[in-house]
Design a protein around this motif. Structure first.
Motif, PDB file in Angstrom:
ATOM      1  N   VAL A   1     -29.090  46.799  21.738  1.00 21.83           N
ATOM      2  CA  VAL A   1     -29.853  47.923  22.520  1.00 21.83           C
ATOM      3  C   VAL A   1     -31.144  47.587  23.099  1.00 21.83           C
TER       4      VAL A   1
ATOM      5  N   HIS B   1     -31.785  46.862  26.686  1.00 15.81           N
ATOM      6  CA  HIS B   1     -31.618  47.636  27.628  1.00 15.81           C
ATOM      7  C   HIS B   1     -32.896  48.729  27.677  1.00 15.81           C
ATOM      8  N   TYR B   2     -33.239  49.052  26.371  1.00 17.93           N
ATOM      9  CA  TYR B   2     -34.732  49.882  26.509  1.00 17.93           C
ATOM     10  C   TYR B   2     -35.665  49.122  27.285  1.00 17.93           C
TER      11      TYR B   2
ATOM     12  N   SER C   1     -35.451  46.723  29.860  1.00 13.19           N
ATOM     13  CA  SER C   1     -35.077  46.502  31.050  1.00 13.19           C
ATOM     14  C   SER C   1     -35.402  48.284  31.902  1.00 13.19           C
ATOM     15  N   LYS C   2     -34.797  49.017  31.182  1.00 14.13           N
ATOM     16  CA  LYS C   2     -34.905  50.432  31.679  1.00 14.13           C
ATOM     17  C   LYS C   2     -36.649  50.487  31.896  1.00 14.13           C
TER      18      LYS C   2
END
Length: 121
Positions: A19, A22-23, A25-26
């Motif tokens: 995860v 994704h954190y 990248s966000k």
């Protein structure tokens, strides 16, 4: 909306390593930095940079990740809806903790001021 046992089990078995990108990248897509993301994670979990890097490089589950954490005493101030669930209504502690982290990452990506994200009183 209550979580189901299946949902809670999925949260527990998901790896932090899967995860974390994704954190990152966000928040980076919205102009925030890796350092700010780590500041938010450190505030919530109490992990220093070395421990955080260790957890990122290992395939540690969220269950293990939060079992080893020292949750911030102000974490209960994190409220709102994330992924369709009202955080304050989630009764399973681990699922609530994962959603705390999701909410903090969301607030960081939305440009909220760090003092507000870290629930500075």
């Amino acid at each position: 909306m209550a979580t189901t046992p299946e949902h809670d089990q999925r949260m527990a078995s998901m790896t932090f390593t899967s995860v974390y990108p994704h954190y990152l990248s966000k928040v980076e897509k919205k102009g925030r930095s890796k350092e700010e993301l780590h500041q938010v994670i450190t505030w919530l979990t109490g992990y220093d940079e070395i421990t955080l890097q260790k957890h990122i490089s290992e395939k540690i589950t969220f269950k293990e990740f939060f079992a080893q954490a020292s949750l911030n005493p102000n974490a209960h101030l994190i409220k709102g809806v994330i992924c369709g669930y009202r955080i304050e209504d989630i009764t399973t502690p681990l699922t609530r903790q994962v959603r705390y982290l999701d909410k903090l990452v969301d607030e960081l990506a939305k440009g909220r001021k760090m003092e507000k994200i870290l629930r500075a009183l």
